[in-house]
Enzyme design. Structure first.
Site, mmCIF file in Angstrom:
data_model
loop_
_atom_site.group_PDB
_atom_site.id
_atom_site.type_symbol
_atom_site.label_atom_id
_atom_site.label_comp_id
_atom_site.label_asym_id
_atom_site.label_seq_id
_atom_site.Cartn_x
_atom_site.Cartn_y
_atom_site.Cartn_z
ATOM 1 C CE LYS A 66 -2.073 3.495 2.275
ATOM 2 N NZ LYS A 66 -1.517 4.492 3.202
ATOM 3 C CG ASP A 94 -7.068 3.688 1.749
ATOM 4 O OD1 ASP A 94 -7.890 3.179 0.970
ATOM 5 O OD2 ASP A 94 -7.155 4.860 2.130
#
Length: 213
Positions: free
Chosen positions: A124, A143
DNA sequence: ATCCCGAGGG
DNA sequence: CCCTCTGGAT
């Protein structure tokens, strides 16, 4: 829903969100790739607004990877304390900075493979850096917001962020992956929030399988 | 009580 | 797969 229907559904969602948020962008404050990397490490389970409150002091005290690598732990923890997980984050920041000094001449590397080797940097965070510091569309940032909306839109049943990303990538054009990440994050923050989504004011209400549930 | 631009370890 | 780490906001 079949593959063809899912694809056109995805395109329509992206079109509408682009109309609603033409300026969607990364809301973490930064001026350099290193600063964005630090801010993104701090963003775990924390609002970007809170991150932006501590980064000015962080960047001022530790103006380079070398300075951050040599940081006093207690001092560093004090600076970032309000972002939560501050012991882990302090270790990640120093370990990441040391790795930049040792292996990359103090600079932030530009590939997924090199980024995810850095302490405290997962897929991420790497996608945030590649997309927003270097303008590359290597993947979609998954996320908490992107994962939640991907599920609500019916794009996937997975919860593991890596599997969510794998499900999303083929549904959207590669050159829009970074922008699409921001579209979902902005919509998640402004309308489709976790606790009580405001479906009554949502531009996707008529095509969302989770509307008003 | 639940969530916020997660990652590492068991 | 699970668990832990943490403060702040709602």
């Amino acid at each position: 829903m079949g593959a063809a229907a899912l694809f056109s559904h995805a395109a329509e969602i992206e079109r509408r969100l682009l109309v609603e948020y033409p300026d969607a962008h990364c809301e973490l404050d930064f001026a350099t790739p290193l600063q964005l990397l630090e801010a993104t490490i701090l963003s775990a389970q924390c609002t970007d607004k809170r991150v932006n409150m501590v980064t000015p002091e962080l960047f001022k005290r530790y103006p380079s990877a070398a300075a951050l690598a040599d940081a006093n732990m207690d001092e560093l923890e004090t600076v970032i304390r309000s972002t939560g997980f501050y012991r882990n984050k302090a270790k990640s920041l120093v370990g990441m900075a040391q790795a930049l000094v040792d292996d990359h001449g103090g600079e932030v590397p530009r590939t997924m493979a090199e980024l995810i080797k850095l302490p405290g940097v997962g897929r991420k965070t790497a996608n945030v850096i590649l997309g927003n510091a270097f303008g590359l569309n290597e993947g979609i940032v998954v996320d908490t917001h992107v994962a939640r909306l991907a599920t609500r839109f019916g794009f996937t049943d997975e919860t593991d962020p890596v599997k969510v990303e794998k499900a999303l990538l083929p549904l959207f054009p590669k050159d829009s992956w970074t922008k699409f990440s921001h579209l979902l994050i902005w919509h998640g923050r402004r309308t489709c929030d976790a606790r009580k989504p405001r479906c009554e004011g949502c531009s996707l209400r008529d095509i969302c399988p989770s509307a008003d549930v």
